[in-house]
Design a protein around this motif. Structure first.
Motif, PDB file in Angstrom:
ATOM      1  N   HIS A  51       0.825  -1.215   0.000  1.00 32.44           N
ATOM      2  CA  HIS A  51       0.000   0.000   0.000  1.00 32.44           C
ATOM      3  C   HIS A  51       0.859   1.264   0.000  1.00 32.44           C
ATOM      4  CE1 HIS A  51      -3.646   2.235   0.197  1.00 32.44           C
ATOM      5  NE2 HIS A  51      -3.224   2.896   1.253  1.00 32.44           N
TER       6      HIS A  51
ATOM      7  N   ASN B  59      -4.215   3.569  -5.021  1.00 25.18           N
ATOM      8  CA  ASN B  59      -5.096   2.647  -4.327  1.00 25.18           C
ATOM      9  C   ASN B  59      -5.563   3.172  -2.983  1.00 25.18           C
ATOM     10  OD1 ASN B  59      -4.675   0.819  -6.379  1.00 25.18           O
ATOM     11  ND2 ASN B  59      -3.874  -0.798  -5.057  1.00 25.18           N
TER      12      ASN B  59
ATOM     13  N   THR C 170      -5.921  -2.181  -2.085  1.00 25.18           N
ATOM     14  CA  THR C 170      -4.680  -2.926  -1.874  1.00 25.18           C
ATOM     15  C   THR C 170      -4.971  -4.270  -1.232  1.00 25.18           C
ATOM     16  OG1 THR C 170      -3.426  -0.872  -1.683  1.00 25.18           O
ATOM     17  CG2 THR C 170      -2.390  -2.857  -0.789  1.00 25.18           C
TER      18      THR C 170
END
Length: 177
Positions: A22, A39, A44
């Motif tokens: 992430h 994201n 993620t």
């Protein structure tokens, strides 16, 4: 799966990789030339869950691999998608910006290509890049790839139609007899 290079290794993603993935998957720098991202944490999580599932399949056609430094830090990810025939593969990669311009991108991609060609007998490797992504183009050229095509305004990225360069390398094998 674990593919060892000099300063890093590539291995299957595991659920505990979410935070490290992430960190780069939510970076606007990383996704500036990508169709995906940045994201959310939920995206993620879904990505990692999909990777874990795909990597568990006995006849997998996509390899989703985390790039891990020898000290254990996950710094990015690599993907290889095999064609139906298994003779071609598309590769891609994303690295945490803290590790850009240190040769890790090339090192990981080179190891992935070695695996694809020696273990899976892939004969043609290709990758795509945006024309303005000079760093990625440099990596592809260092891998021996050459530009073989250009698609004009074929990808919509955050509201803008962008061009795509296609790079490829043919793997030539010597045969006896």
């Amino acid at each position: 799966m674990k593919l060892v290079a000099e300063r890093l290794y590539l291995r299957d993603f595991v659920p505990s990789d979410i935070d490290a993935v992430h960190e780069y998957a939510s970076s606007t720098e990383v996704v500036a030339h990508q169709e995906w991202g940045p994201n959310t944490i939920e995206q993620t999580r879904e990505y990692i869950a999909g990777c874990v599932f795909e990597n568990s399949l006995p006849e997998r056609t996509t390899l989703e691999l985390g790039a891990v430094l020898n000290d254990g830090r996950l710094i990015g990810g690599y993907r290889a998608t095999l064609s139906e025939s298994g003779t071609d593969a598309e590769i891609g990669y994303s690295l945490n910006p803290r590790y850009w311009h240190k040769g890790y991108g090339t090192e990981g991609a080179r190891r992935l290509i070695e695996y694809l060609t020696t273990e899976l007998h892939v004969r043609r490797i290709f990758a795509t890049s945006r024309p303005e992504n000079a760093a990625s183009i440099h990596v592809l050229e260092k891998l021996g790839m050459q530009q073989v095509d250009l698609y004009r305004k074929n990808v919509l990225i955050r509201g803008d139609w962008r061009d795509t360069l296609v790079f490829a390398v043919e793997i030539k094998r010597l045969t006896g007899g």
